[in-house]
Enzyme design. Sequence first.
Site, PDB file in Angstrom:
ATOM      1  N   ASP A  66      17.995  43.478 -17.528  1.00 36.33           N
ATOM      2  CA  ASP A  66      17.152  44.135 -18.692  1.00 36.33           C
ATOM      3  C   ASP A  66      16.504  44.606 -18.382  1.00 36.33           C
ATOM      4  OD1 ASP A  66      15.172  43.229 -20.969  1.00 36.33           O
ATOM      5  OD2 ASP A  66      16.599  41.726 -20.918  1.00 36.33           O
ATOM      6  N   ASN A 109       9.562  50.872 -18.353  1.00 36.64           N
ATOM      7  CA  ASN A 109      10.466  51.398 -17.612  1.00 36.64           C
ATOM      8  C   ASN A 109      11.281  52.099 -17.094  1.00 36.64           C
ATOM      9  OD1 ASN A 109       8.767  48.903 -16.146  1.00 36.64           O
ATOM     10  ND2 ASN A 109      10.231  47.174 -17.363  1.00 36.64           N
ATOM     11  N   ARG A 116      10.902  58.398 -11.316  1.00 34.96           N
ATOM     12  CA  ARG A 116      10.935  59.025 -10.269  1.00 34.96           C
ATOM     13  C   ARG A 116      11.717  59.581  -9.703  1.00 34.96           C
ATOM     14  NH1 ARG A 116       9.544  53.328 -11.286  1.00 34.96           N
ATOM     15  NH2 ARG A 116      11.829  52.645 -11.009  1.00 34.96           N
ATOM     16  N   ALA A 124      17.392  56.423 -27.327  1.00 33.10           N
ATOM     17  CA  ALA A 124      18.593  56.824 -28.643  1.00 33.10           C
ATOM     18  C   ALA A 124      17.593  55.827 -29.431  1.00 33.10           C
ATOM     19  CB  ALA A 124      19.003  54.852 -28.377  1.00 33.10           C
ATOM     20  N   TYR A 155      11.566  46.516 -34.167  1.00 29.89           N
ATOM     21  CA  TYR A 155      13.234  47.339 -34.236  1.00 29.89           C
ATOM     22  C   TYR A 155      12.718  48.777 -35.108  1.00 29.89           C
ATOM     23  CZ  TYR A 155      17.642  49.485 -34.539  1.00 29.89           C
ATOM     24  OH  TYR A 155      18.597  50.774 -34.530  1.00 29.89           O
TER      25      TYR A 155
HETATM   26  P1  NAD Z   1      24.915  47.322 -30.020  1.00 25.21           P
HETATM   27  O1  NAD Z   1      23.798  45.988 -29.771  1.00 25.21           O
HETATM   28  O2  NAD Z   1      26.358  47.200 -29.077  1.00 25.21           O
HETATM   29  O3  NAD Z   1      24.223  47.609 -28.042  1.00 25.21           O
HETATM   30  C1  NAD Z   1      23.360  47.494 -27.402  1.00 25.21           C
HETATM   31  C2  NAD Z   1      23.245  47.601 -25.728  1.00 25.21           C
HETATM   32  O4  NAD Z   1      22.312  46.993 -24.825  1.00 25.21           O
HETATM   33  C3  NAD Z   1      23.605  45.900 -25.899  1.00 25.21           C
HETATM   34  O5  NAD Z   1      25.064  46.160 -24.835  1.00 25.21           O
HETATM   35  C4  NAD Z   1      23.493  44.982 -25.857  1.00 25.21           C
HETATM   36  O6  NAD Z   1      23.553  44.080 -24.496  1.00 25.21           O
HETATM   37  C5  NAD Z   1      21.761  45.401 -24.486  1.00 25.21           C
HETATM   38  N1  NAD Z   1      20.829  45.378 -24.024  1.00 25.21           N
HETATM   39  C6  NAD Z   1      19.980  44.577 -25.734  1.00 25.21           C
HETATM   40  N2  NAD Z   1      18.687  44.704 -24.804  1.00 25.21           N
HETATM   41  C7  NAD Z   1      18.451  45.134 -23.927  1.00 25.21           C
HETATM   42  C8  NAD Z   1      17.057  44.978 -23.179  1.00 25.21           C
HETATM   43  N3  NAD Z   1      16.701  44.368 -22.541  1.00 25.21           N
HETATM   44  N4  NAD Z   1      18.110  45.171 -21.441  1.00 25.21           N
HETATM   45  C9  NAD Z   1      19.109  45.536 -21.175  1.00 25.21           C
HETATM   46  N5  NAD Z   1      20.230  45.817 -21.861  1.00 25.21           N
HETATM   47  C10 NAD Z   1      20.026  45.110 -23.243  1.00 25.21           C
HETATM   48  O7  NAD Z   1      24.422  49.002 -30.435  1.00 25.21           O
HETATM   49  P2  NAD Z   1      24.849  50.227 -30.553  1.00 25.21           P
HETATM   50  O8  NAD Z   1      24.770  50.556 -31.729  1.00 25.21           O
HETATM   51  O9  NAD Z   1      25.789  50.091 -30.016  1.00 25.21           O
HETATM   52  O10 NAD Z   1      22.964  50.432 -30.704  1.00 25.21           O
HETATM   53  C11 NAD Z   1      22.963  51.341 -29.324  1.00 25.21           C
HETATM   54  C12 NAD Z   1      21.145  52.533 -29.353  1.00 25.21           C
HETATM   55  O11 NAD Z   1      21.513  53.446 -29.998  1.00 25.21           O
HETATM   56  C13 NAD Z   1      20.387  51.265 -30.194  1.00 25.21           C
HETATM   57  O12 NAD Z   1      19.188  51.699 -28.831  1.00 25.21           O
HETATM   58  C14 NAD Z   1      20.450  51.556 -31.541  1.00 25.21           C
HETATM   59  O13 NAD Z   1      19.250  51.167 -31.058  1.00 25.21           O
HETATM   60  C15 NAD Z   1      20.659  52.670 -31.582  1.00 25.21           C
HETATM   61  N6  NAD Z   1      21.231  52.525 -32.631  1.00 25.21           N
HETATM   62  C16 NAD Z   1      22.632  52.920 -33.074  1.00 25.21           C
HETATM   63  C17 NAD Z   1      22.866  52.616 -34.446  1.00 25.21           C
HETATM   64  C18 NAD Z   1      24.436  52.292 -34.723  1.00 25.21           C
HETATM   65  O14 NAD Z   1      24.063  52.714 -36.387  1.00 25.21           O
HETATM   66  N7  NAD Z   1      25.354  52.118 -33.929  1.00 25.21           N
HETATM   67  C19 NAD Z   1      21.719  53.134 -35.558  1.00 25.21           C
HETATM   68  C20 NAD Z   1      20.537  53.551 -34.847  1.00 25.21           C
HETATM   69  C21 NAD Z   1      20.274  53.975 -33.845  1.00 25.21           C
END
Ligand code: NAD
Length: 349
Positions: A66, A109, A116, A124, A155
């Site tokens: 995490d 983090n 480092r 993202a 968010y």
């Molecule tokens: P998703 O929910 O499929 O993937 C997010 C991933 O992050 C998951 O594998 C989840 O398990 C992991 N995760 C969540 N919290 C975590 C934590 N605290 N520690 C470790 N892992 C963690 O979403 P996505 O669509 O693949 O989005 C990926 C990134 O792109 C995100 O940061 C999202 O904000 C950004 N984004 C996506 C979209 C979209 O439409 N897909 C649009 C805008 C921004």
Amino acid sequence: MKDTSARGDRLHVLVTGGAGFVGSHLCAALLAQGHRVTCLDNFFTGKRDNVAALLADPRFTLVEHDVCEPYEADAPLDRLYNLACAASPPRYQADPVHTMMTCVLGVGNMLALAERHGARVLQASTSEVYGDPAEHPQRESYRGNVSCTGPRACYDEGKRAAETLCFDIVRQARLDVRVARIFNTYGPRMQPDDGRVISNLVVQALAGRRLSIYGEGNQTRSFCYVTDLVRGLLALMEVDPAPQGPVNLGNPDEYTIRELAETVLRMTGSASPIAHLPIPKDDPARRRPDISLAARHLGWQPRVGLEEGLCETIAHFRALRDDRSSVEVDGPVRWRQFSGMRQRAGSLE
Ligand code: NAD
Ligand code: UDP
């Protein structure tokens, strides 16, 4: 800041959120380019299955972690893509404190880790930083219209704070950080119970259930196919010099949600009726990226139109349909809170 490109073309790349929808496509693309990839994920919304095909590759490592907790890599890092964060509204709202902490502590983090190692970072970010926009289409210079107390704030404001951290560190010349403002992206490997509009409508149409349109369906979104987004992320990470600020990545073709539902019905051959459900609070009325900065600076633009992308996405959900028949698809997908997440978030309060 050290020049990490001096190590040559084969880089060690960390992808947080790499088992998620976008992250799993990004990991595959990086491996295809010859890099070594470490994927960090807490499996909150991501799935091992998304990266199962990559596990046989000795250059790929999957770590359960995490990002709210500090992390140290087992080998020098060259690049860090920070994607960890649930992106679907029902999912990021299921545990809003953890979402906020992922965006702020998690990014802190990961920036510390990159510092480092002298690694270059891509954060993202999201079109949600524009909130319910008063300017249309949205350019990077638009400062947005975001509620800091509403249900989407964990968010939207989390991602805004994450951008602040990134650009403070850039101003202090401590790191090379690129920020992608990603607009609605879809494609294979979305989870059927993800809760976002394309997965909901396709899963419902294939099951012959009612298509859930929130409100009248006049609100708009602009949908980007995942391979286009991944090309944009790779280009943004590697372009020199770094852009001065955030860069929009998305497909500017704009549709109302009603038009999207009609397209899904036509393409699936489904006779599902439409159900109008209450519109969620603070739902943005319209959204379309201005991508002239990405076009100019990265030479990037999307190539996959909505129907072509939907064709692949429908095939993905058809293949999953029989395996996942227990998913609730009639009406809004209800998301169960993860007890582990709740505990962790509680300890931060
Ligand atoms: P998703 O929910 O499929 O993937 C997010 C991933 O992050 C998951 O594998 C989840 O398990 C992991 N995760 C969540 N919290 C975590 C934590 N605290 N520690 C470790 N892992 C963690 O979403 P996505 O669509 O693949 O989005 C990926 C990134 O792109 C995100 O940061 C999202 O904000 C950004 N984004 C996506 C979209 C979209 O439409 N897909 C649009 C805008 C921004
Ligand atoms: N939406 C909908 N039906 C659904 C899911 C979403 O009508 O089953 C609408 C939602 O209200 C929003 C748009 O579709 O206006 C996009 O929602 P999504 O959750 O995919 O992403 P957002 O852009 O809101 O983060």
